[in-house]
Scaffold this active site. Structure first.
Site, short mmCIF file in Angstrom:
data_model
loop_
_atom_site.label_atom_id
_atom_site.label_comp_id
_atom_site.label_asym_id
_atom_site.label_seq_id
_atom_site.Cartn_x
_atom_site.Cartn_y
_atom_site.Cartn_z
N ASP A 68 0.92 -1.04 0.33
CA ASP A 68 -0.22 0.02 -0.08
C ASP A 68 1.11 1.18 -0.06
O ASP A 68 1.77 1.20 0.50
CB ASP A 68 -0.87 -0.06 1.16
N ASP A 124 -6.72 -1.41 -5.00
CA ASP A 124 -7.94 -1.00 -4.30
C ASP A 124 -8.83 -0.11 -4.90
O ASP A 124 -10.10 -0.15 -4.67
CB ASP A 124 -7.67 -0.36 -2.78
#
Length: 166
Positions: free
Chosen positions: A119, A137
């Site tokens: 991330d 995402d």
């Protein structure tokens, strides 16, 4: 058949771009090191060993393993099946399925290659514990929004033109 090629190319290019971005982030940022872009946007590097914003990290492996490895594969096959079934449908519907499949595949690749999801985007004020996310995402969320929008529009259309039984 032309629609399936479009979807396949979209998946291939977006997954390659996603992996390239994640590789770049890992090269330039140390883990848990974020740089301020604006007062609410941060770019850096986080290793997500859980799912959905890092939840489930401390769950027992018999619960966590299926959620992290088996469920994404099943969902990818499900959405690929929908792409094939609806190949003659409206391209917006196919785009929703394609984006969701792309996001699932990008995060699944991370888990296979690195053992965690990379991330690198965080939104929130300085000092807050805002969740981090990545482009996969974003693809999943955009695909889900398109899908939900189309479902609502279909439902509204059905309500406006109810079938009459004679």
């Amino acid at each position: 058949m032309k629609q399936i090629w479009k979807c396949s190319l979209i998946i291939a290019f977006l997954v390659m771009g996603d992996q390239l971005l994640k590789g770049t982030v890992q090269s330039f940022y140390q883990v848990n090191n974020y740089e301020e872009v604006t007062s609410y946007l941060w770019v850096g590097h986080t290793q997500n060993y859980g799912f959905l914003f890092g939840t489930g990290v401390n769950w027992p492996s018999f619960v966590r393993w299926p959620l992290l490895y088996i469920l994404p594969v099943l969902l990818q096959f499900y959405f690929l099946k929908l792409i094939i079934i609806y190949r003659f449908a409206n391209f917006r519907r196919l785009l929703a399925y394609t984006l969701i499949t792309t996001g699932l595949f990008g995060n699944f690749l991370d888990r296979i290659i690195y053992g965690h999801v990379v991330d690198f985007i965080s939104i929130g004020p300085r000092g807050s514990l805002s969740p981090s996310f990545n482009t996969s995402d974003i693809f999943i969320v955009i695909g889900a929004i398109i899908y939900l929008y189309l479902r609502v529009m279909d439902d509204l259309k059905d309500e406006a033109n109810p079938l009459t039984i004679k």
